[in-house]
Design a protein around this motif. Sequence first.
Motif, PDB file in Angstrom:
ATOM      1  N   ALA A 163     -15.311  41.449 -28.475  1.00 42.49           N
ATOM      2  CA  ALA A 163     -16.525  42.333 -28.175  1.00 42.49           C
ATOM      3  C   ALA A 163     -17.610  42.555 -29.236  1.00 42.49           C
ATOM      4  N   TYR A 164     -17.382  42.391 -30.437  1.00 41.91           N
ATOM      5  CA  TYR A 164     -18.309  42.751 -31.408  1.00 41.91           C
ATOM      6  C   TYR A 164     -18.808  41.446 -31.937  1.00 41.91           C
ATOM      7  N   ASP A 165     -18.664  40.315 -31.271  1.00 41.76           N
ATOM      8  CA  ASP A 165     -19.405  39.054 -31.603  1.00 41.76           C
ATOM      9  C   ASP A 165     -19.093  38.632 -33.313  1.00 41.76           C
ATOM     10  N   PRO A 166     -17.519  38.251 -33.426  1.00 39.42           N
ATOM     11  CA  PRO A 166     -17.442  38.025 -34.760  1.00 39.42           C
ATOM     12  C   PRO A 166     -18.080  36.821 -35.539  1.00 39.42           C
ATOM     13  N   TYR A 167     -18.079  35.688 -34.543  1.00 38.69           N
ATOM     14  CA  TYR A 167     -18.780  34.626 -35.009  1.00 38.69           C
ATOM     15  C   TYR A 167     -20.415  34.861 -35.331  1.00 38.69           C
ATOM     16  N   GLY A 168     -21.119  35.607 -34.597  1.00 40.14           N
ATOM     17  CA  GLY A 168     -22.262  35.963 -34.765  1.00 40.14           C
ATOM     18  C   GLY A 168     -22.467  36.742 -35.969  1.00 40.14           C
ATOM     19  N   VAL A 169     -21.411  37.367 -36.431  1.00 41.10           N
ATOM     20  CA  VAL A 169     -21.674  38.567 -37.436  1.00 41.10           C
ATOM     21  C   VAL A 169     -21.501  37.567 -38.637  1.00 41.10           C
ATOM     22  N   VAL A 170     -20.689  36.376 -38.744  1.00 37.27           N
ATOM     23  CA  VAL A 170     -20.352  35.741 -39.794  1.00 37.27           C
ATOM     24  C   VAL A 170     -21.539  34.822 -40.001  1.00 37.27           C
ATOM     25  N   ARG A 171     -22.206  34.257 -38.803  1.00 39.79           N
ATOM     26  CA  ARG A 171     -23.298  33.416 -39.147  1.00 39.79           C
ATOM     27  C   ARG A 171     -24.537  34.154 -39.552  1.00 39.79           C
TER      28      ARG A 171
END
Length: 261
Positions: A163-171
């Motif tokens: 729900a917190y967009d983990p891949y977007g966070v790392v990117r």
Amino acid sequence: MTSMAAKPGIDTGRPHPARVYDFLLGGKDHYEVDRELGEKIPEFMRLAAHENRAFMRRATTWTAQRGVTQFLDIGTGIPTEPNLHQVAQGVHPAARVVYADNDPVIMRHAEALLVGTPEGATRYIEADIREPGVILEQARKHLDFERPITLSLIAIMHFVVDAYDPYGVVRTLVDALPPGSHLALTHVCLDGFAEAGEELNKTYTSAIEAQSRSYADIQRFFDGLDLVEPGLVATPRWRKDAPVPPRGERHPTYAGLALKR
């Protein structure tokens, strides 16, 4: 195990992942609620906590020996020696290290214990991994984003649910790093641990928001980067000199180190 005395302004009624992690590592900086949850965690997950710390030390040493002198460690947890800055500054006394976490207990311990070498710099910022822009804004005050940085995400991304967009966070974090930087990451993977996974869902994840991911899903965090040999592997298999488990033996966490070109 003796838990900490309660401090004003800190929620001692709910377990916190960093304090539970401290319990699993044999530390004393946790409360009764953290210990109670930690005691329900299977033994293999306790061993995995120690393997995560060992991987951090190996990955930090590896990148420092190749000239990286700046480190951003997010989700650092309660200080447990040797800490990342001690490892990095053991190779480069002038290395600069920024720790980021969102728990006031960790902040207080960091301010008191995370003291680096006179030549280097060790800083702590209170920030949440789910707000990478805030972390980058604060980190830029202490690190030079024109020079390579090792981004350390050790046992943190399984607390960033979909729900917190983990891949977007790392990117977002990786995109801000200059070429020559590295991403060091470990993540829980309970593939093949069906029974234990069900038990953890009843105990740990019912108290602390978290999720296991498959090997393929963990590998996605490294998209666009060059994984350093031996690639994404069971955590104790990553460049460990001591004996490691046989290749067929299951392990609940995977680890990888990757280069940004």
